[in-house]
Motif scaffolding. Structure first.
Motif, PDB file in Angstrom:
ATOM      1  N   CYS A 167       0.834  -1.203   0.000  1.00  0.00           N
ATOM      2  CA  CYS A 167       0.000   0.000   0.000  1.00  0.00           C
ATOM      3  C   CYS A 167       0.870   1.255   0.000  1.00  0.00           C
ATOM      4  N   VAL A 168       0.524   2.179  -0.866  1.00  0.00           N
ATOM      5  CA  VAL A 168       1.147   3.497  -0.903  1.00  0.00           C
ATOM      6  C   VAL A 168       0.025   4.512  -0.832  1.00  0.00           C
ATOM      7  N   GLU A 169       0.106   5.418   0.108  1.00  0.00           N
ATOM      8  CA  GLU A 169      -0.961   6.394   0.334  1.00  0.00           C
ATOM      9  C   GLU A 169      -1.371   7.084  -0.964  1.00  0.00           C
ATOM     10  N   ASN A 170      -2.659   6.903  -1.335  1.00  0.00           N
ATOM     11  CA  ASN A 170      -3.232   7.551  -2.530  1.00  0.00           C
ATOM     12  C   ASN A 170      -2.381   7.317  -3.775  1.00  0.00           C
ATOM     13  N   SER A 171      -1.876   6.095  -3.934  1.00  0.00           N
ATOM     14  CA  SER A 171      -0.973   5.804  -5.056  1.00  0.00           C
ATOM     15  C   SER A 171      -1.648   5.996  -6.422  1.00  0.00           C
ATOM     16  N   MET A 172      -2.956   5.783  -6.481  1.00  0.00           N
ATOM     17  CA  MET A 172      -3.638   5.946  -7.763  1.00  0.00           C
ATOM     18  C   MET A 172      -3.955   7.407  -8.068  1.00  0.00           C
ATOM     19  N   LYS A 173      -3.921   8.240  -7.062  1.00  0.00           N
ATOM     20  CA  LYS A 173      -4.203   9.662  -7.292  1.00  0.00           C
ATOM     21  C   LYS A 173      -2.903  10.381  -7.627  1.00  0.00           C
ATOM     22  N   SER A 174      -2.290   9.884  -8.682  1.00  0.00           N
ATOM     23  CA  SER A 174      -1.017  10.424  -9.156  1.00  0.00           C
ATOM     24  C   SER A 174      -0.958  10.224 -10.668  1.00  0.00           C
ATOM     25  N   HIS A 175       0.119  10.667 -11.268  1.00  0.00           N
ATOM     26  CA  HIS A 175       0.267  10.560 -12.713  1.00  0.00           C
ATOM     27  C   HIS A 175       1.135   9.357 -13.067  1.00  0.00           C
ATOM     28  N   CYS A 176       0.837   8.741 -14.205  1.00  0.00           N
ATOM     29  CA  CYS A 176       1.670   7.638 -14.685  1.00  0.00           C
ATOM     30  C   CYS A 176       3.085   8.167 -14.882  1.00  0.00           C
TER      31      CYS A 176
ATOM     32  N   GLU B  79      -0.166  10.672 -17.641  1.00  0.00           N
ATOM     33  CA  GLU B  79      -1.617  10.819 -17.564  1.00  0.00           C
ATOM     34  C   GLU B  79      -2.072  10.532 -16.134  1.00  0.00           C
ATOM     35  N   TYR B  80      -3.082  11.260 -15.656  1.00  0.00           N
ATOM     36  CA  TYR B  80      -3.602  11.053 -14.298  1.00  0.00           C
ATOM     37  C   TYR B  80      -4.235   9.669 -14.213  1.00  0.00           C
ATOM     38  N   LEU B  81      -3.774   8.852 -13.280  1.00  0.00           N
ATOM     39  CA  LEU B  81      -4.156   7.446 -13.239  1.00  0.00           C
ATOM     40  C   LEU B  81      -5.546   7.192 -12.673  1.00  0.00           C
ATOM     41  N   PHE B  82      -5.983   8.007 -11.720  1.00  0.00           N
ATOM     42  CA  PHE B  82      -7.188   7.698 -10.970  1.00  0.00           C
ATOM     43  C   PHE B  82      -8.408   7.510 -11.864  1.00  0.00           C
ATOM     44  N   ASP B  83      -8.561   8.385 -12.861  1.00  0.00           N
ATOM     45  CA  ASP B  83      -9.736   8.267 -13.736  1.00  0.00           C
ATOM     46  C   ASP B  83      -9.353   7.967 -15.178  1.00  0.00           C
ATOM     47  N   SER B  84      -8.179   7.384 -15.366  1.00  0.00           N
ATOM     48  CA  SER B  84      -7.742   7.011 -16.711  1.00  0.00           C
ATOM     49  C   SER B  84      -8.583   5.852 -17.235  1.00  0.00           C
ATOM     50  N   ILE B  85      -8.847   5.863 -18.535  1.00  0.00           N
ATOM     51  CA  ILE B  85      -9.601   4.761 -19.137  1.00  0.00           C
ATOM     52  C   ILE B  85      -8.669   3.618 -19.548  1.00  0.00           C
ATOM     53  N   GLU B  86      -7.361   3.820 -19.395  1.00  0.00           N
ATOM     54  CA  GLU B  86      -6.389   2.772 -19.699  1.00  0.00           C
ATOM     55  C   GLU B  86      -6.167   1.900 -18.463  1.00  0.00           C
ATOM     56  N   GLY B  87      -5.856   0.632 -18.689  1.00  0.00           N
ATOM     57  CA  GLY B  87      -5.611  -0.292 -17.588  1.00  0.00           C
ATOM     58  C   GLY B  87      -4.342   0.049 -16.832  1.00  0.00           C
ATOM     59  N   THR B  88      -4.362  -0.168 -15.525  1.00  0.00           N
ATOM     60  CA  THR B  88      -3.190   0.106 -14.688  1.00  0.00           C
ATOM     61  C   THR B  88      -2.741  -1.158 -13.967  1.00  0.00           C
TER      62      THR B  88
ATOM     63  N   ILE C 182      -0.029  -2.525 -10.509  1.00  0.00           N
ATOM     64  CA  ILE C 182       0.736  -2.135  -9.327  1.00  0.00           C
ATOM     65  C   ILE C 182       2.092  -2.817  -9.365  1.00  0.00           C
ATOM     66  N   LEU C 183       3.143  -2.049  -9.211  1.00  0.00           N
ATOM     67  CA  LEU C 183       4.486  -2.608  -9.159  1.00  0.00           C
ATOM     68  C   LEU C 183       4.776  -3.159  -7.769  1.00  0.00           C
ATOM     69  N   ASN C 184       5.824  -3.937  -7.646  1.00  0.00           N
ATOM     70  CA  ASN C 184       6.159  -4.556  -6.359  1.00  0.00           C
ATOM     71  C   ASN C 184       6.329  -3.540  -5.240  1.00  0.00           C
ATOM     72  N   CYS C 185       6.775  -2.345  -5.601  1.00  0.00           N
ATOM     73  CA  CYS C 185       7.021  -1.306  -4.602  1.00  0.00           C
ATOM     74  C   CYS C 185       5.748  -0.606  -4.171  1.00  0.00           C
ATOM     75  N   GLY C 186       4.629  -0.854  -4.879  1.00  0.00           N
ATOM     76  CA  GLY C 186       3.361  -0.226  -4.545  1.00  0.00           C
ATOM     77  C   GLY C 186       2.988   0.927  -5.460  1.00  0.00           C
ATOM     78  N   HIS C 187       3.916   1.414  -6.263  1.00  0.00           N
ATOM     79  CA  HIS C 187       3.597   2.488  -7.194  1.00  0.00           C
ATOM     80  C   HIS C 187       2.804   1.927  -8.380  1.00  0.00           C
ATOM     81  N   THR C 188       2.009   2.778  -8.989  1.00  0.00           N
ATOM     82  CA  THR C 188       1.134   2.344 -10.076  1.00  0.00           C
ATOM     83  C   THR C 188       1.585   2.948 -11.396  1.00  0.00           C
TER      84      THR C 188
END
Length: 269
Positions: free
Chosen positions: A148-157, A162-171, A173-179
């Protein structure tokens, strides 16, 4: 209603379904953007247009929840956002979310609204869970199985930004927790890049690759003039030390990772 009339109604509905929409969604309505009063098929069409305007001051993105008015693409009637057109009675989207003002005919996407995310997701509610710390929905296979990384999806690729949270592209999670976008990570993998672009830790399980490098190094003795030690920093365990130099890689003596980089002796202090 007679059988013939039912068949005709079905054909009309299928025709309307195939004729309307945009490259992002199939739908039988357009939305009036509350921010600029322009009409677009969807918010992505709006954002692509406004962010391509020559004057940077005109760049802006539409808030989906603020949409109030839509225009039926079949009878051209403007009305309050709803699933069914009040004038011609057609469904403006087989899937409709009154919170997101989201319409889509392609129900095979298995759309659902996540209350915690506050937006609609695809893939089927039964296949996802919401992680409150990461701040987004993830596939069930990642429950209790991700960092878990705090609000990891509310960031940019970190690749395409591109902003990941509402992206229409698939995401993913890397081993470190970043997306990161799946396609962006695949592009990295195609270039043999397996470090997280944010923290440089190993992005995927690499123990098999490390074993292969062990075998290559064991089978390849370096010439005498290259048999010396170098100072390294391990990106995975963040430890420093001196290790034997080898052309195939510099192995961390602490965690056995080859995700290392060479540093000067001064950096060890």
């Amino acid at each position: 209603m007679g059988e013939e009339a039912l068949v005709m109604q079905t054909k009309d509905r299928d025709f309307a379904r195939s004729e309307h929409g945009c490259e992002h969604y199939r739908r039988r309505c357009k939305i009036r953007a509350p921010c600029c009063d322009r009409v677009f098929t969807c918010r992505h069409c709006h954002n692509e247009f406004t962010n391509s305007l020559s004057n940077p001051k005109d760049h802006h993105e539409m808030v989906r929840h603020d949409v109030k008015q839509v225009i039926c693409s079949v009878c051209n009637t403007e009305q309050e956002a709803a699933q069914v057109c009040w004038k011609c009675g057609i469904h403006m989207g087989e899937y409709f979310c009154g919170i997101c003002k989201f319409y889509d005919d392609d129900t095979e996407k298995k759309q659902f609204h996540c209350e915690e995310c506050g937006i609609c997701r695809v893939g089927g509610r039964e296949n996802f869970f919401h992680c409150p710390k990461c701040g987004s929905c993830y596939m069930m296979s990642l429950r209790d199985n991700h960092v878990c990384v705090e609000n990891s999806m509310k960031s940019h690729c970190p690749v395409c930004y591109e902003y990941l949270f509402d992206s229409i592209e698939g995401t993913t999670i890397l081993n470190c927790g970043h997306t990161i976008h799946m396609d962006c990570f695949q592009q990295m993998a195609d270039q043999n890049q397996y470090r997280c672009p944010i923290c440089s830790k190993t992005a995927r399980e690499m123990s098999g690759v490390w074993r292969m490098l062990d075998a290559e190094i064991a089978a390849t003795v370096m010439p005498e003039e290259y048999q010396y030690e170098v100072s390294i920093l391990c990106n995975d365990c963040n430890k420093t030390g001196k290790v034997p130099f080898h052309i195939f890689g510099l192995k961390c003596s602490e965690c056995c990772s080859y995700n290392t980089r060479r540093i000067s002796a001064a950096d060890l202090h």
